[in-house]
Design an enzyme around this catalytic site. Structure first.
Site, mmCIF file in Angstrom:
data_model
loop_
_atom_site.group_PDB
_atom_site.id
_atom_site.type_symbol
_atom_site.label_atom_id
_atom_site.label_comp_id
_atom_site.label_asym_id
_atom_site.label_seq_id
_atom_site.Cartn_x
_atom_site.Cartn_y
_atom_site.Cartn_z
ATOM 1 N N HIS A 62 0.705 -1.353 0.094
ATOM 2 C CA HIS A 62 -0.078 0.006 -0.022
ATOM 3 C C HIS A 62 0.797 1.142 -0.005
ATOM 4 O O HIS A 62 1.967 1.165 0.392
ATOM 5 C CB HIS A 62 -0.921 0.273 0.986
ATOM 6 C CG HIS A 62 -1.630 -1.058 1.515
ATOM 7 N ND1 HIS A 62 -1.986 -1.711 2.632
ATOM 8 C CD2 HIS A 62 -2.398 -2.048 0.628
ATOM 9 C CE1 HIS A 62 -2.626 -2.704 2.454
ATOM 10 N NE2 HIS A 62 -3.026 -3.024 1.427
ATOM 11 N N LYS A 72 6.574 6.309 7.101
ATOM 12 C CA LYS A 72 6.057 5.361 8.206
ATOM 13 C C LYS A 72 7.299 5.003 9.206
ATOM 14 O O LYS A 72 8.282 4.618 8.519
ATOM 15 C CB LYS A 72 5.206 4.332 7.677
ATOM 16 C CG LYS A 72 4.133 4.443 6.816
ATOM 17 C CD LYS A 72 3.424 3.484 6.266
ATOM 18 C CE LYS A 72 2.100 3.817 5.588
ATOM 19 N NZ LYS A 72 1.519 2.552 4.945
ATOM 20 N N TYR A 132 2.295 1.379 13.677
ATOM 21 C CA TYR A 132 3.241 2.361 13.056
ATOM 22 C C TYR A 132 2.741 3.732 13.109
ATOM 23 O O TYR A 132 1.497 3.935 13.390
ATOM 24 C CB TYR A 132 3.124 1.826 11.430
ATOM 25 C CG TYR A 132 1.844 1.703 10.688
ATOM 26 C CD1 TYR A 132 1.780 2.678 9.747
ATOM 27 C CD2 TYR A 132 1.219 0.592 10.840
ATOM 28 C CE1 TYR A 132 0.139 2.418 9.359
ATOM 29 C CE2 TYR A 132 -0.178 0.332 10.056
ATOM 30 C CZ TYR A 132 -0.321 1.721 9.333
ATOM 31 O OH TYR A 132 -1.872 1.269 8.559
ATOM 32 N N ASP A 170 -6.541 -6.554 -1.882
ATOM 33 C CA ASP A 170 -5.288 -6.555 -2.173
ATOM 34 C C ASP A 170 -4.891 -7.714 -3.173
ATOM 35 O O ASP A 170 -3.971 -7.485 -3.822
ATOM 36 C CB ASP A 170 -4.406 -6.853 -0.781
ATOM 37 C CG ASP A 170 -4.373 -5.737 0.256
ATOM 38 O OD1 ASP A 170 -4.844 -4.632 -0.064
ATOM 39 O OD2 ASP A 170 -3.778 -6.018 1.340
#
Length: 183
Positions: A62, A72, A132, A170
């Protein structure tokens, strides 16, 4: 905290100093000043996310596009994952290359992934809690993705295809060649 730049410029592996004794352990998982000194990057995180998954769950790959792109800082609170970051910056010398690191509650390693990367992970342990920090807020209209098994990327997810649990969303992502452009 030990900072090691990966083979892809701007992507860093962080190893915190852990102080342990018979009672358990203590560590500083993030300090903005230490992070900036260690990476040379002034990042201000604005959103934290957490997920819980079972063995074989593969989330990714992603990314967010344009003004909503996200850097991130990822880590695993418990369990073990293979974490993957793919360079999708069109001007980069390492475009289409990836880094993969084992992150676990035991090793306490973290991976910093700058803007311009697709990100994903697969759970290698029975369960894992993944955490995260993001430097930009999520924007659904700006999300993009790349299919996890893109032949051009050659990612070794360390589990066979029958063990992988991939969401319907996904499972139909495009290849890198056909993905929504980052910038």
């Amino acid at each position: 905290m030990k900072f090691t730049e990966t083979k892809i410029k701007g992507c860093w592996l962080l190893e915190p100093t852990v102080f342990g004794d018979a009672r358990g352990y203590f560590m500083e998982s993030f300090n903005e000043q230490t992070f900036q000194q260690g990476t040379g990057q002034a990042i201000h995180f604005v959103q934290d996310n957490q997920s819980y998954s079972t063995k074989g769950v593969l989330r990714g790959l992603h990314y967010q596009c344009g003004e909503h792109a996200q850097a991130k800082l990822v880590r695993v609170l418990n369990g073990e994952v293979l974490d993957v970051a793919v360079d999708i910056r069109p001007e980069s010398e390492t475009y289409g290359q990836y880094v993969a690191e084992i992150l676990s509650g035991e090793n306490q390693k973290q991976l910093f992934i700058p803007r311009g990367f697709a990100h994903g992970f697969v759970v290698l342990s029975e369960t894992a809690t993944f955490f995260y920090k993001c430097d930009n807020f999520y924007n659904k209209a700006s999300e993009g993705g790349i299919i996890y098994n893109d032949a051009a990327l050659h990612i070794d997810w360390q589990l066979n295809d029958q063990e992988l649990l991939v969401s319907e969303k996904d499972a139909v992502l495009p290849t890198l060649a056909n993905a929504k452009k980052v910038w």
